[in-house]
Design a protein around this motif. Structure first.
Motif, PDB file in Angstrom:
ATOM      1  N   PHE A 133     -12.454   7.102 -23.857  1.00 54.56           N
ATOM      2  CA  PHE A 133     -13.504   7.649 -24.523  1.00 54.56           C
ATOM      3  C   PHE A 133     -14.676   8.014 -23.395  1.00 54.56           C
ATOM      4  CE2 PHE A 133     -11.724   4.898 -27.908  1.00 54.56           C
ATOM      5  CZ  PHE A 133     -11.812   5.896 -28.888  1.00 54.56           C
ATOM      6  N   ASN A 134     -15.455   8.785 -23.898  1.00 50.54           N
ATOM      7  CA  ASN A 134     -16.849   9.091 -23.189  1.00 50.54           C
ATOM      8  C   ASN A 134     -17.780   8.158 -23.497  1.00 50.54           C
ATOM      9  OD1 ASN A 134     -15.964  11.721 -21.916  1.00 50.54           O
ATOM     10  ND2 ASN A 134     -16.287  12.535 -24.131  1.00 50.54           N
ATOM     11  N   ASP A 135     -18.731   7.961 -22.766  1.00 47.48           N
ATOM     12  CA  ASP A 135     -19.856   6.704 -22.910  1.00 47.48           C
ATOM     13  C   ASP A 135     -20.609   6.999 -24.422  1.00 47.48           C
ATOM     14  OD1 ASP A 135     -19.260   5.397 -20.630  1.00 47.48           O
ATOM     15  OD2 ASP A 135     -20.797   6.102 -19.455  1.00 47.48           O
ATOM     16  N   ASP A 136     -20.487   8.397 -24.622  1.00 42.87           N
ATOM     17  CA  ASP A 136     -21.336   8.435 -26.071  1.00 42.87           C
ATOM     18  C   ASP A 136     -20.361   7.999 -27.382  1.00 42.87           C
ATOM     19  OD1 ASP A 136     -19.611  10.650 -26.144  1.00 42.87           O
ATOM     20  OD2 ASP A 136     -21.256  12.230 -26.206  1.00 42.87           O
ATOM     21  N   GLY A 137     -19.080   7.717 -26.975  1.00 40.06           N
ATOM     22  CA  GLY A 137     -18.253   7.410 -27.976  1.00 40.06           C
ATOM     23  C   GLY A 137     -17.094   8.398 -28.363  1.00 40.06           C
ATOM     24  N   THR A 138     -17.656   9.689 -28.069  1.00 42.79           N
ATOM     25  CA  THR A 138     -16.587  10.854 -28.232  1.00 42.79           C
ATOM     26  C   THR A 138     -15.220  10.650 -27.435  1.00 42.79           C
ATOM     27  OG1 THR A 138     -17.708  12.199 -26.784  1.00 42.79           O
ATOM     28  CG2 THR A 138     -18.444  12.239 -28.888  1.00 42.79           C
ATOM     29  N   TRP A 139     -14.161  11.255 -28.008  1.00 40.61           N
ATOM     30  CA  TRP A 139     -13.064  11.212 -27.014  1.00 40.61           C
ATOM     31  C   TRP A 139     -13.076  12.080 -25.790  1.00 40.61           C
ATOM     32  CZ3 TRP A 139      -8.198   8.868 -28.323  1.00 40.61           C
ATOM     33  CH2 TRP A 139      -8.303   8.089 -29.232  1.00 40.61           C
ATOM     34  N   ARG A 140     -12.683  11.300 -24.679  1.00 38.33           N
ATOM     35  CA  ARG A 140     -12.647  12.517 -23.435  1.00 38.33           C
ATOM     36  C   ARG A 140     -11.894  13.443 -23.556  1.00 38.33           C
ATOM     37  NH1 ARG A 140     -13.940  10.495 -18.556  1.00 38.33           N
ATOM     38  NH2 ARG A 140     -14.085   8.196 -18.835  1.00 38.33           N
ATOM     39  N   SER A 141     -12.360  14.729 -23.135  1.00 39.63           N
ATOM     40  CA  SER A 141     -11.776  16.017 -23.280  1.00 39.63           C
ATOM     41  C   SER A 141     -10.894  16.121 -22.120  1.00 39.63           C
ATOM     42  CB  SER A 141     -12.928  16.924 -23.082  1.00 39.63           C
ATOM     43  OG  SER A 141     -12.239  18.450 -23.133  1.00 39.63           O
ATOM     44  N   GLY A 149      -5.060  15.850 -29.637  1.00 36.74           N
ATOM     45  CA  GLY A 149      -5.762  14.961 -30.480  1.00 36.74           C
ATOM     46  C   GLY A 149      -5.521  13.670 -30.414  1.00 36.74           C
ATOM     47  N   THR A 150      -6.119  12.892 -31.119  1.00 37.81           N
ATOM     48  CA  THR A 150      -6.002  11.353 -30.920  1.00 37.81           C
ATOM     49  C   THR A 150      -4.338  10.698 -30.935  1.00 37.81           C
ATOM     50  OG1 THR A 150      -5.995  10.841 -33.163  1.00 37.81           O
ATOM     51  CG2 THR A 150      -8.215  11.033 -32.036  1.00 37.81           C
ATOM     52  N   SER A 151      -3.541  11.577 -31.289  1.00 40.53           N
ATOM     53  CA  SER A 151      -2.226  11.176 -31.415  1.00 40.53           C
ATOM     54  C   SER A 151      -1.456  10.713 -30.222  1.00 40.53           C
ATOM     55  CB  SER A 151      -1.211  12.136 -32.265  1.00 40.53           C
ATOM     56  OG  SER A 151      -1.163  13.491 -31.197  1.00 40.53           O
ATOM     57  N   THR A 184     -18.021   0.821 -30.151  1.00 38.61           N
ATOM     58  CA  THR A 184     -17.555   1.121 -31.580  1.00 38.61           C
ATOM     59  C   THR A 184     -16.545   2.141 -31.872  1.00 38.61           C
ATOM     60  OG1 THR A 184     -19.851   0.589 -32.071  1.00 38.61           O
ATOM     61  CG2 THR A 184     -18.665   1.953 -33.657  1.00 38.61           C
ATOM     62  N   SER A 185     -16.434   3.039 -31.155  1.00 41.03           N
ATOM     63  CA  SER A 185     -15.416   3.950 -31.216  1.00 41.03           C
ATOM     64  C   SER A 185     -14.166   3.337 -30.831  1.00 41.03           C
ATOM     65  CB  SER A 185     -15.621   5.156 -30.153  1.00 41.03           C
ATOM     66  OG  SER A 185     -16.622   6.049 -30.763  1.00 41.03           O
ATOM     67  N   LEU A 186     -13.869   2.445 -29.824  1.00 42.33           N
ATOM     68  CA  LEU A 186     -12.529   1.870 -29.444  1.00 42.33           C
ATOM     69  C   LEU A 186     -12.396   1.020 -30.549  1.00 42.33           C
ATOM     70  CD1 LEU A 186     -10.236   1.298 -27.548  1.00 42.33           C
ATOM     71  CD2 LEU A 186     -11.839  -0.174 -26.039  1.00 42.33           C
ATOM     72  N   LEU A 187     -13.370   0.169 -30.987  1.00 43.81           N
ATOM     73  CA  LEU A 187     -13.111  -0.775 -32.039  1.00 43.81           C
ATOM     74  C   LEU A 187     -12.677  -0.168 -33.303  1.00 43.81           C
ATOM     75  CD1 LEU A 187     -13.675  -3.650 -32.172  1.00 43.81           C
ATOM     76  CD2 LEU A 187     -15.833  -3.246 -33.204  1.00 43.81           C
ATOM     77  N   LEU A 189     -10.688   2.645 -33.443  1.00 41.34           N
ATOM     78  CA  LEU A 189      -9.350   3.076 -33.045  1.00 41.34           C
ATOM     79  C   LEU A 189      -8.462   1.729 -33.005  1.00 41.34           C
ATOM     80  CD1 LEU A 189      -7.270   4.768 -31.661  1.00 41.34           C
ATOM     81  CD2 LEU A 189      -8.046   4.209 -29.387  1.00 41.34           C
ATOM     82  N   VAL A 190      -8.830   0.732 -32.713  1.00 44.14           N
ATOM     83  CA  VAL A 190      -8.067  -0.618 -32.885  1.00 44.14           C
ATOM     84  C   VAL A 190      -7.742  -0.775 -34.039  1.00 44.14           C
ATOM     85  CG1 VAL A 190      -8.047  -3.036 -32.294  1.00 44.14           C
ATOM     86  CG2 VAL A 190      -8.863  -1.422 -30.645  1.00 44.14           C
ATOM     87  N   GLU A 191      -8.793  -0.724 -34.831  1.00 46.21           N
ATOM     88  CA  GLU A 191      -8.537  -1.098 -36.571  1.00 46.21           C
ATOM     89  C   GLU A 191      -7.567  -0.029 -37.143  1.00 46.21           C
ATOM     90  OE1 GLU A 191     -11.750  -2.230 -39.856  1.00 46.21           O
ATOM     91  OE2 GLU A 191     -12.486  -1.111 -38.248  1.00 46.21           O
ATOM     92  N   SER A 192      -7.704   1.129 -36.705  1.00 44.48           N
ATOM     93  CA  SER A 192      -6.824   2.296 -37.168  1.00 44.48           C
ATOM     94  C   SER A 192      -5.684   2.124 -36.817  1.00 44.48           C
ATOM     95  CB  SER A 192      -7.689   3.723 -37.166  1.00 44.48           C
ATOM     96  OG  SER A 192      -7.346   4.056 -35.650  1.00 44.48           O
TER      97      SER A 192
END
Ligand code: XIL
Length: 315
Positions: A133-141, A149-151, A184-187, A189-192
């Motif tokens: 992730f980037n610091d703003d919670g978006t996925w790192r490009s 994608g996230t897969s 929050t984004s990582l959390l 991701l863990v949940e999903s």
């Protein structure tokens, strides 16, 4: 008692350190590194990364990584594997390649399963995905996210699980040591991933901190992630300062180390702590953060700093 012994007496699995191949020619360095009562765990700082292990497609190179694995095994030290998939220190055939989703899927599968499989049964935990992730919670490009994608996270974790069913599989990240968009984004991701039964066992908190700025919420963050059904670990701890170091900065650093170690000590699911090398002589900090350094518990002459006692107090 030494640091690993203290950690074990607190119910932790290990206190450990990163190391790197060029340093191993320094025999005074080795004398401390090889003490399994001081460091019960080793992470290779560079030699398991993609550029080192698969510099050309399908051509694997184990020289550096094998050296550290064999050293740790000889010392009775457990190993963390670092890492399978990361945007950085990628060989150009990966970072600049233009691949279809199907091609990149099989490239990730082949890399992760060959790397993890090469050390099957010898690694306690693997950082399968590093810094997604980037610091703003978006996925790192990066090439992985942009193509798949996230897969790609699931693809890497599943390949690692098949290659070594006994290794604990981690996602490793920084700036998740306090509440915020990235954590929050990582959390989420863990949940999903958990909800989808994707193999995931742990979250690594890198913990590259600045003297006087250790997040007060660290223990809460460790507990919050653990509540999602994963173990947690402090994986790359160092606490840097603006040079030159002063007695006041070193005293604050001691307190800071105590607080980080205590945060892990107090959370049952936190299995251990790893410092990102133990001596200022070989720290990555000065070359990465201009004007900063003195981040480790031993100085450049292998003399223990107040930070060493700070760790021991925390244990
Ligand atoms: C660093 C190494 O210590 C350096 O030697 C190298 O030049 C760059 O990478 N986060 C990570 C580690 O996950 O792999 C990085 O290690 C430090 C930041």
């Amino acid at each position: 008692a030494k640091l690993h012994q203290l950690a074990v007496s607190k119910g932790k699995l290990y206190f450990g350190t990163a190391t790197d191949n060029p340093e191993l020619t320094d025999t005074a360095y080795d004398a401390i590194l090889d003490d399994g009562t001081m460091f019960g765990q080793i992470t290779p700082g560079n030699s398991m990364k993609w550029d080192a292990t698969e510099p050309q497609q399908g051509v694997f190179s184990w020289t550096g990584a094998d050296q550290i694995v064999n050293l740790a095994k000889g010392n009775g030290q457990i190993l963390r594997g670092h890492n399978c998939v990361w945007y950085n220190q990628l060989p150009s055939w990966v970072s600049s390649g233009s691949f279809t989703a199907a091609q990149l899927t099989s490239i990730i599968q082949n890399h992760c399963s060959t790397l993890v499989g090469h050390y099957k049964g010898q690694i306690y935990s693997w950082d399968v995905v590093n810094e997604p992730f980037n610091d703003d919670g978006t996925w790192r490009s990066d090439v992985f996210y942009n193509t798949l994608g996230t897969s790609y996270v699931q693809i890497a974790l599943e390949a690692a699980r098949s290659a070594d069913p006994d290794a604990k599989l981690y996602i490793n990240e920084y700036n998740i040591e306090y509440a915020g968009a990235k954590a929050t984004s990582l959390l989420n991701l863990v949940e999903s991933l958990k909800a989808a039964s994707v193999p995931l066992d742990g979250i690594g908190f890198q913990s590259h901190f600045i003297v006087g700025e250790v997040p007060t919420g660290l223990q809460t963050q460790l507990s919050t992630f653990a509540a999602q059904g994963v173990e947690v670990a402090i994986t790359e701890l160092d606490i840097r300062m603006t040079l030159p170091s002063t007695p006041a900065l070193l005293a604050q650093q001691k307190t800071d180390y105590t607080n980080v170690i205590k945060a892990c000590a107090f959370v049952e699911a936190c299995v251990g702590m790893t410092i990102w090398d133990w001596t200022d002589k070989y720290s990555w900090v000065p070359s990465t953060f201009s004007g900063q350094g003195a981040a480790c518990p031993w100085d450049e002459n292998f003399v223990r700093k107040p930070a060493y006692d700070g760790i021991a107090i925390g244990l």
